[in-house]
Write an enzyme that holds these catalytic residues in place. Structure first.
Site, PDB file in Angstrom:
ATOM      1  N   SER A 166       0.828  -1.201   0.000  1.00 46.86           N
ATOM      2  CA  SER A 166       0.000   0.000   0.000  1.00 46.86           C
ATOM      3  C   SER A 166       0.868   1.259   0.000  1.00 46.86           C
ATOM      4  CB  SER A 166      -0.964  -0.041   1.194  1.00 46.86           C
ATOM      5  OG  SER A 166      -2.013   0.865   1.033  1.00 46.86           O
ATOM      6  N   ASP A 202      -5.918  -3.543  -1.882  1.00 47.86           N
ATOM      7  CA  ASP A 202      -4.867  -3.135  -0.943  1.00 47.86           C
ATOM      8  C   ASP A 202      -4.000  -4.302  -0.459  1.00 47.86           C
ATOM      9  OD1 ASP A 202      -3.492  -2.174   1.429  1.00 47.86           O
ATOM     10  OD2 ASP A 202      -4.889  -0.513   1.423  1.00 47.86           O
TER      11      ASP A 202
END
Length: 272
Positions: A52, A167
Site C-alpha cells: 500500500s 490493498d
C-alpha cells in the site's frame, strides 16, 4: 562434504539487510523518517518491499537510493491539495476513479519498471478471489503501486493476470516475508498500524470505518510477529491518531518515524 571455505565466507561477508514498509495510508510519512535515520547511521538497505503506502516509499527508494525528493514533495502537501486527487466515480464501483492519483504517480515514477531499480524491490497486493498475496516483481512500478494501494471501496479494483486486486495490506500488512525471500540476513520492518489509543471528535461513518480497518490490520501484524525470527527488528511509530487519508502535515509524521527508528537503532546495529 561441504567446503569449509563456504562456511567462512558466510561468517565474514557483510550481512544483507532488507527493509519492509507496511501499509497504513498517511501514516506512511513515518517511513520517510525511518529511512532518514538508517541512511544517517550507515545502515545498508540491500532489499526493500512495500504494501500500500509502503509501496510508494519502497519504489522511490529502490530507484534513487534516497528519499529526499519524496520528502520534499510530502512536506509541500497542504490540506487543500487533497482536492486535487478527488475524481468521483460511480458509487456502485468506488468512491474515487483513481485517475488523478495515478497521474501523480506517473509524474513521480514516469514509465520506470522494476528493471530500473538499483536494489531488488517487491510490492504486494491482495487477490479478492482467494485472499492471498500477489507479489509484483516486474512490469511498471505505477501499475504495481496502484494495485497495492487500491483501498477497498475508495479506489476501483485492479485487474491483473485474471485476478482482481486490492490493498496489499489485507494479505501482508508488513511484507517481511518478501525481503526474507530475497535473501535478507537482517530484516527491518516498519509497522504503522500501531493501534494505540485513539480519540475522535466524532464517530461518524468515516471515523468508525478507518478505526476498524486500523484495528484489524494492527491485530494481524501482531499475530504474524509470533512467527518472526531473531533476525527481525520491527519498528512501530506511535502514529495511530493520524487518519488514513490525512496526507498533509507530513513534518510531524516524519518526525515520529525518526524517533521510533532512533529507539530501535541499537538493536539493528547489534544484528548487523
Amino acid at each position: 562434504m561441504k567446503s569449509p571455505f563456504k562456511k567462512l565466507f558466510r561468517l565474514f561477508r557483510p550481512k544483507k539487510v532488507g527493509l519492509a514498509l507496511g501499509s497504513g495510508g498517511a501514516r506512511g510519512f513515518a517511513h520517510l523518517g525511518v529511512i532518514k535515520v538508517l541512511l544517517e547511521n550507515n545502515i545498508p538497505i540491500d532489499y526493500i518491499s512495500g504494501s500500500s503506502i509502503g509501496s510508494i516509499v519502497a519504489a522511490y527508494y529502490a530507484l534513487n537510493l534516497d528519499i529526499k525528493g519524496l520528502e520534499d514533495i510530502s512536506l509541500g502537501l497542504k490540506k487543500r491539495d487533497m482536492l486535487k486527487f478527488i475524481d468521483l466515480n460511480n458509487p456502485s464501483v468506488s468512491i474515487l476513479r483513481g485517475n488523478k492519483v495515478k497521474r501523480f504517480l506517473e509524474e513521480l515514477f514516469e514509465d520506470r519498471t522494476f528493471k530500473d531499480t538499483k536494489i531488488p524491490l517487491r510490492i504486494g497486493a491482495t487477490a479478492l478471489e482467494d485472499g492471498k498475496k500477489v507479489v509484483f516483481k516486474e512490469g511498471k512500478l505505477v501499475d504495481a503501486i496502484m494495485a497495492s494501494g487500491a483501498f477497498p471501496g475508495v479506489f476501483p479494483v485492479v485487474t491483473h493476470n485474471g485476478k482482481h486486486l486490492v490493498d496489499g495490506g489485507l494479505a501482508d500488512a508488513l511484507p517481511i516475508d518478501m525481503v526474507e525471500e530475497l535473501g535478507a540476513d537482517v530484516i527491518i520492518g516498519v509497522d504503522i498500524y500501531n493501534f494505540g489509543n485513539y480519540k475522535a471528535k466524532k464517530y461518524g461513518m468515516r471515523e468508525v470505518l478507518e478505526r476498524t480497518y486500523q484495528l484489524l490490520l494492527a491485530k494481524l501484524s501482531n499475530y504474524e510477529e509470533k512467527s518472526y525470527k531473531k533476525n527481525v527488528v520491527v519498528i512501530r511509530p506511535v502514529i495511530s491518531q493520524v487518519g488514513t487519508f490525512d496526507f498533509f502535515g507530513a513534518e510531524k509524521k516524519i518526525k515520529i518515524g525518526v524517533d521510533a527508528a532512533k529507539e530501535a537503532l541499537p538493536k539493528i546495529q547489534g544484528l548487523i
